[in-house]
Design an enzyme around this catalytic site. Sequence first.
Site, PDB file in Angstrom:
ATOM      1  N   HIS A 162     -35.519   7.935   5.675  1.00 13.66           N
ATOM      2  CA  HIS A 162     -34.931   7.764   7.002  1.00 13.66           C
ATOM      3  C   HIS A 162     -35.218   8.922   7.957  1.00 13.66           C
ATOM      4  O   HIS A 162     -35.527   8.699   9.134  1.00 13.66           O
ATOM      5  CB  HIS A 162     -33.415   7.567   6.859  1.00 13.66           C
ATOM      6  CG  HIS A 162     -32.818   6.776   7.973  1.00 13.66           C
ATOM      7  ND1 HIS A 162     -31.702   5.985   7.799  1.00 13.66           N
ATOM      8  CD2 HIS A 162     -33.155   6.637   9.265  1.00 13.66           C
ATOM      9  CE1 HIS A 162     -31.390   5.397   8.943  1.00 13.66           C
ATOM     10  NE2 HIS A 162     -32.251   5.782   9.852  1.00 13.66           N
ATOM     11  N   TYR A 165     -26.400   2.263   8.174  1.00  9.36           N
ATOM     12  CA  TYR A 165     -26.017   1.515   9.367  1.00  9.36           C
ATOM     13  C   TYR A 165     -24.631   0.900   9.158  1.00  9.36           C
ATOM     14  O   TYR A 165     -24.479  -0.175   8.578  1.00  9.36           O
ATOM     15  CB  TYR A 165     -27.031   0.423   9.679  1.00  9.36           C
ATOM     16  CG  TYR A 165     -28.370   0.927  10.161  1.00  9.36           C
ATOM     17  CD1 TYR A 165     -28.527   2.241  10.599  1.00  9.36           C
ATOM     18  CD2 TYR A 165     -29.490   0.095  10.194  1.00  9.36           C
ATOM     19  CE1 TYR A 165     -29.761   2.705  11.039  1.00  9.36           C
ATOM     20  CE2 TYR A 165     -30.711   0.548  10.650  1.00  9.36           C
ATOM     21  CZ  TYR A 165     -30.844   1.847  11.058  1.00  9.36           C
ATOM     22  OH  TYR A 165     -32.065   2.300  11.504  1.00  9.36           O
ATOM     23  N   GLY A 212     -28.058   2.690  24.451  1.00 10.03           N
ATOM     24  CA  GLY A 212     -27.475   3.128  25.717  1.00 10.03           C
ATOM     25  C   GLY A 212     -28.378   2.940  26.909  1.00 10.03           C
ATOM     26  O   GLY A 212     -27.902   2.872  28.045  1.00 10.03           O
ATOM     27  N   GLY A 228     -30.023  -1.481  28.641  1.00  3.13           N
ATOM     28  CA  GLY A 228     -29.495  -2.237  29.768  1.00  3.13           C
ATOM     29  C   GLY A 228     -30.032  -1.803  31.113  1.00  3.13           C
ATOM     30  O   GLY A 228     -29.965  -2.556  32.095  1.00  3.13           O
ATOM     31  N   SER A 278     -36.087   1.680  18.692  1.00  2.00           N
ATOM     32  CA  SER A 278     -35.604   1.760  20.085  1.00  2.00           C
ATOM     33  C   SER A 278     -36.742   1.491  21.069  1.00  2.00           C
ATOM     34  O   SER A 278     -37.016   2.295  21.956  1.00  2.00           O
ATOM     35  CB  SER A 278     -34.963   3.121  20.367  1.00  2.00           C
ATOM     36  OG  SER A 278     -33.735   3.258  19.709  1.00  2.00           O
ATOM     37  N   PRO A 279     -37.431   0.350  20.944  1.00  2.00           N
ATOM     38  CA  PRO A 279     -38.569   0.066  21.827  1.00  2.00           C
ATOM     39  C   PRO A 279     -38.185  -0.132  23.289  1.00  2.00           C
ATOM     40  O   PRO A 279     -39.061  -0.123  24.157  1.00  2.00           O
ATOM     41  CB  PRO A 279     -39.161  -1.215  21.233  1.00  2.00           C
ATOM     42  CG  PRO A 279     -38.015  -1.864  20.527  1.00  2.00           C
ATOM     43  CD  PRO A 279     -37.211  -0.732  19.969  1.00  2.00           C
ATOM     44  N   GLY A 329     -35.730   1.939  24.542  1.00  2.00           N
ATOM     45  CA  GLY A 329     -35.125   3.214  24.906  1.00  2.00           C
ATOM     46  C   GLY A 329     -33.809   3.505  24.228  1.00  2.00           C
ATOM     47  O   GLY A 329     -33.206   4.548  24.473  1.00  2.00           O
TER      48      GLY A 329
END
Length: 284
Positions: free
Chosen positions: A128, A54, A214, A217, A208-209, A211
Amino acid sequence: MQQRRIGTLSVSAIGLGAMPLSTKRPRPSREEAVGVVHAALDAGVTLVDTADAYSRDEAEFGHNESLVAEALASYGPGAADVLVATKGGHTRSGTDWGLDGSPAYLRRACEDSLRRLGVEAIGLYQYHRPDPSTPWEESMGALRALADDGLVRMVGVSNADIAQIDAARAIVGDAFVSVQNQFSPGWRHSAGELAHCAAHGLAFLPWSPFGGVGAAGSLDADAPAFAELATELDVSVYRVALAWHLAQADVVVPIPGASRAASVQDSAQAAELELTPEQLARLG
């Protein structure tokens, strides 16, 4: 905060995904990023998810782990109960992402993570992503060796299917405790893996709970049933989404990413939002 189990440990039902603190553009300042981690701990979060890869690029590989270590060290004694989950197996070449699941690489990656995190043993070390050039069994054997040698206390895998999960269970043994796969209101393709984890007592950490960076929002537009219920309950659509995650099974521990303290505080409150069977049915 409500608690859930990862292996032998009890952790907060909502964790913190630290990735945006290093990869978001523009990303928060060092001081702001540390403040986000501190806000999470203030809200009762005791699980922080990071990874060596990361970072913006290869030149700052390990940025997120170092940042998390700094934030925990500056928080004081209250950080002692935090479980840091990190990952190895992704590489970076410039800004590109690559894979290396070879045993030699995973050991080097783990040793580097130990150094950056400043610990004698990593609480939860996760593979990963599967590397097509390395047999899965070899990578799992490497993780077993890390546990046997005391470099890691618990082991998990990420982006794995059911067959790979079962192979990990067989090879790693009791040290294998978790699966971290993508799952959200709009991405439910890991529902089978989630159910499999529940059946075998493995923690399921949906990444990414909302989504993904990107899509987060536009969650209200992309998941109208969630937005409608959020309006009725007078809470954010994100809080409803996390409460829905928690209702899937008692092994689910969402790790929403955040780059603002306010987001962390809102997410943490989802642990206290219990949706009714009728409300869950509306969400599908």
